[in-house]
Design a protein around this motif. Structure first.
Motif, PDB file in Angstrom:
ATOM      1  N   SER A 145      73.887  68.914  50.377  1.00 28.35           N
ATOM      2  CA  SER A 145      74.668  67.712  50.056  1.00 28.35           C
ATOM      3  C   SER A 145      75.477  67.189  51.250  1.00 28.35           C
ATOM      4  O   SER A 145      76.077  66.126  51.163  1.00 28.35           O
ATOM      5  CB  SER A 145      75.590  67.979  48.860  1.00 28.35           C
ATOM      6  N   GLU A 179      81.174  62.049  45.731  1.00 30.42           N
ATOM      7  CA  GLU A 179      81.109  61.564  44.348  1.00 30.42           C
ATOM      8  C   GLU A 179      82.497  61.370  43.767  1.00 30.42           C
ATOM      9  O   GLU A 179      82.740  60.453  43.002  1.00 30.42           O
ATOM     10  CB  GLU A 179      80.358  62.567  43.472  1.00 30.42           C
ATOM     11  N   GLN A 180      83.403  62.293  44.079  1.00 27.26           N
ATOM     12  CA  GLN A 180      84.757  62.214  43.522  1.00 27.26           C
ATOM     13  C   GLN A 180      85.690  63.079  44.350  1.00 27.26           C
ATOM     14  O   GLN A 180      85.287  64.128  44.852  1.00 27.26           O
ATOM     15  CB  GLN A 180      84.761  62.702  42.061  1.00 27.26           C
ATOM     16  N   ARG A 211      76.868  61.969  50.003  1.00 26.84           N
ATOM     17  CA  ARG A 211      77.935  61.062  49.580  1.00 26.84           C
ATOM     18  C   ARG A 211      79.042  61.835  48.883  1.00 26.84           C
ATOM     19  O   ARG A 211      78.785  62.895  48.312  1.00 26.84           O
ATOM     20  CB  ARG A 211      77.407  60.024  48.593  1.00 26.84           C
ATOM     21  N   SER A 256      81.436  60.798  37.020  1.00 35.03           N
ATOM     22  CA  SER A 256      80.001  60.518  36.969  1.00 35.03           C
ATOM     23  C   SER A 256      79.294  61.666  36.249  1.00 35.03           C
ATOM     24  O   SER A 256      79.825  62.779  36.164  1.00 35.03           O
ATOM     25  CB  SER A 256      79.434  60.387  38.390  1.00 35.03           C
ATOM     26  N   SER A 302      77.373  64.987  46.877  1.00 31.85           N
ATOM     27  CA  SER A 302      75.983  65.047  46.449  1.00 31.85           C
ATOM     28  C   SER A 302      75.171  64.119  47.337  1.00 31.85           C
ATOM     29  O   SER A 302      75.576  62.970  47.571  1.00 31.85           O
ATOM     30  CB  SER A 302      75.899  64.606  44.983  1.00 31.85           C
TER      31      SER A 302
END
Ligand SMILES: Nc1ncnc2c1ncn2[C@@H]1O[C@H](COP(=O)(O)OP(=O)(O)OP(=O)(O)O)[C@@H](O)[C@H]1O
Ligand SMILES: [Mg+2]
Length: 346
Positions: A39, A216-217, A214, A230, A211
């Motif tokens: 990732s 994600e949070q 990128r 997400s 992930s």
């Protein structure tokens, strides 16, 4: 020191390993980069360290643009998954190394270096092992030496890439607690890579979930666990169920009936309902709820994990019950309803 990553992009021979990643790491914070294999966690760490150059984007240390500074100029402490101690040096020599190789005008005196190395070995609880060689230490001890060595140069940032990844579960757990304590004593800004969600949840002030190159949070452990933004984050952190449902009349419908889950403000149509195995309530039969047949159950530590078959074309739903509640439940029909959930769109 505060570290700011701005729209960082990294390609390896055209393969984008990081896509415009931005992140503010606060001074003194212990932050975890969490994500599956590939990732981009290590890539991001190596870019912060200066072991790789960005394809695009910038890295700031405090107010200074450090994007093209060398590893030495950035003054980084680094610990890798696989012990990277110098094998021909004793523990004491390993810990002193970073200070001994400094140019003369920034190098402390020999006595001062030795004093500092002893202090650090006490901090990592290895006093008395100064004269040993790495081959004479356990894996956990070696990683503690590696951490002492990384801290010896008083780094602007400590970067740890799965430092406990190669150790067995119990040692990992002990070291994880210990790392948190050391961090609270020394206050180094620390970026910690792991693909173990439990480790991140227990250890970090904030978690960066990654992930496919990128972010994600970003949030506190509570935020990412209780309020994943997400389906990926929901599924990656903690156990989860995902059901194909429909929104109609501001309610969630499963197959041909509403299941007692309100959905105010949600638009009509297909949706995915996510909930955790422990966020459910068992009911004594119902008009509007979920129902299914218990396909199997297994004991996991203090709870019983029950798999409920809710109909063909759907994944079985996993729920967690106290063992006494689950006695004799196998193959019976049960009714239940999620008590906490999130709705995502397919
Ligand atoms: N030197 C390299 N050359 C080519 N591709 C690379 C290189 N380093 C990393 N990659 C690719 O970039 C992507 C991200 O790799 P990275 O090592 O950052 O992942 P990771 O999140 O640390 O994974 P893991 O948990 O397995 O360590 C992967 O697809 C990887 O194959
Ligand atoms: Mg990695």
């Amino acid at each position: 020191m505060e570290v700011r990553v701005e729209k960082l992009r990294k390609e390896f021979e055209r393969f984008p390993a990081l896509h415009h990643v931005s992140l503010d790491i606060r001074s003194g914070e212990l932050i975890a980069l969490l994500g599956p294999s590939g990732s981009g966690k290590t890539t991001l760490l190596r870019l912060i360290a200066g072991l790789e150059a960005p394809t695009e984007g910038k890295i700031f240390f405090g107010e200074q643009d450090a994007s093209y500074k060398s590893v030495q100029e950035r003054n980084i402490g680094f610990v890798f998954q696989h012990y990277a101690l110098f094998r021909h040096m004793t523990v004491l020599e390993n810990v002193s190394f970073g200070l001994k190789i400094r140019p003369a005008k920034r190098r402390p005196e020999a006595a001062e270096i030795k004093k500092r190395a002893f202090e650090l070995l006490e901090l990592v609880q290895l006093s008395g092992l100064e004269k040993r060689y790495p081959a004479q230490l356990s894996g956990g001890q070696r990683q503690r030496v590696a951490l002492a060595r990384a801290m010896a140069v008083e780094p602007n940032v400590l970067l740890l890439d799965e430092p406990f990844g190669a150790l067995d579960a119990q040692v990992r757990k002990d070291l994880r607690k210990w790392l948190r304590e050391i961090h609270d004593q020394t206050g180094h800004t620390t970026v910690f890579v792991t693909h173990d969600q439990e480790e991140a949840l227990e250890l970090a002030d904030r978690i960066v979930v990654m992930s496919q190159g990128r972010i994600e949070q970003v949030g506190t452990p509570d935020e990412v666990y209780d309020n994943p933004n997400s389906p990926f984050v929901f599924g990656f952190i903690g156990q989860s169920n995902c059901l194909k449902v429909r929104i109609s009349n501001h309610e969630v419908w499963f197959e041909d009936r509403p299941i007692g889950v309100p959905a105010p403000g949600e638009r009509e149509g297909e949706a995915l309902l996510y909930f955790r195995p422990h966020d459910i309530q068992i009911l004594d039969g119902c008009g509007g709820c979920m129902a299914g047949v218990v396909a199997s159950s297994r004991r996991v530590a203090g709870t019983r994990h029950v798999e409920v078959d809710v109909g063909s074309g759907h994944n079985p739903v996993e729920i967690e019950l106290p063992p006494e509640r689950a006695a004799g439940i196998d193959r019976s029909r049960i009714a239940f309803r999620p008590t906490k959930w999130k709705i995502f769109r397919p």
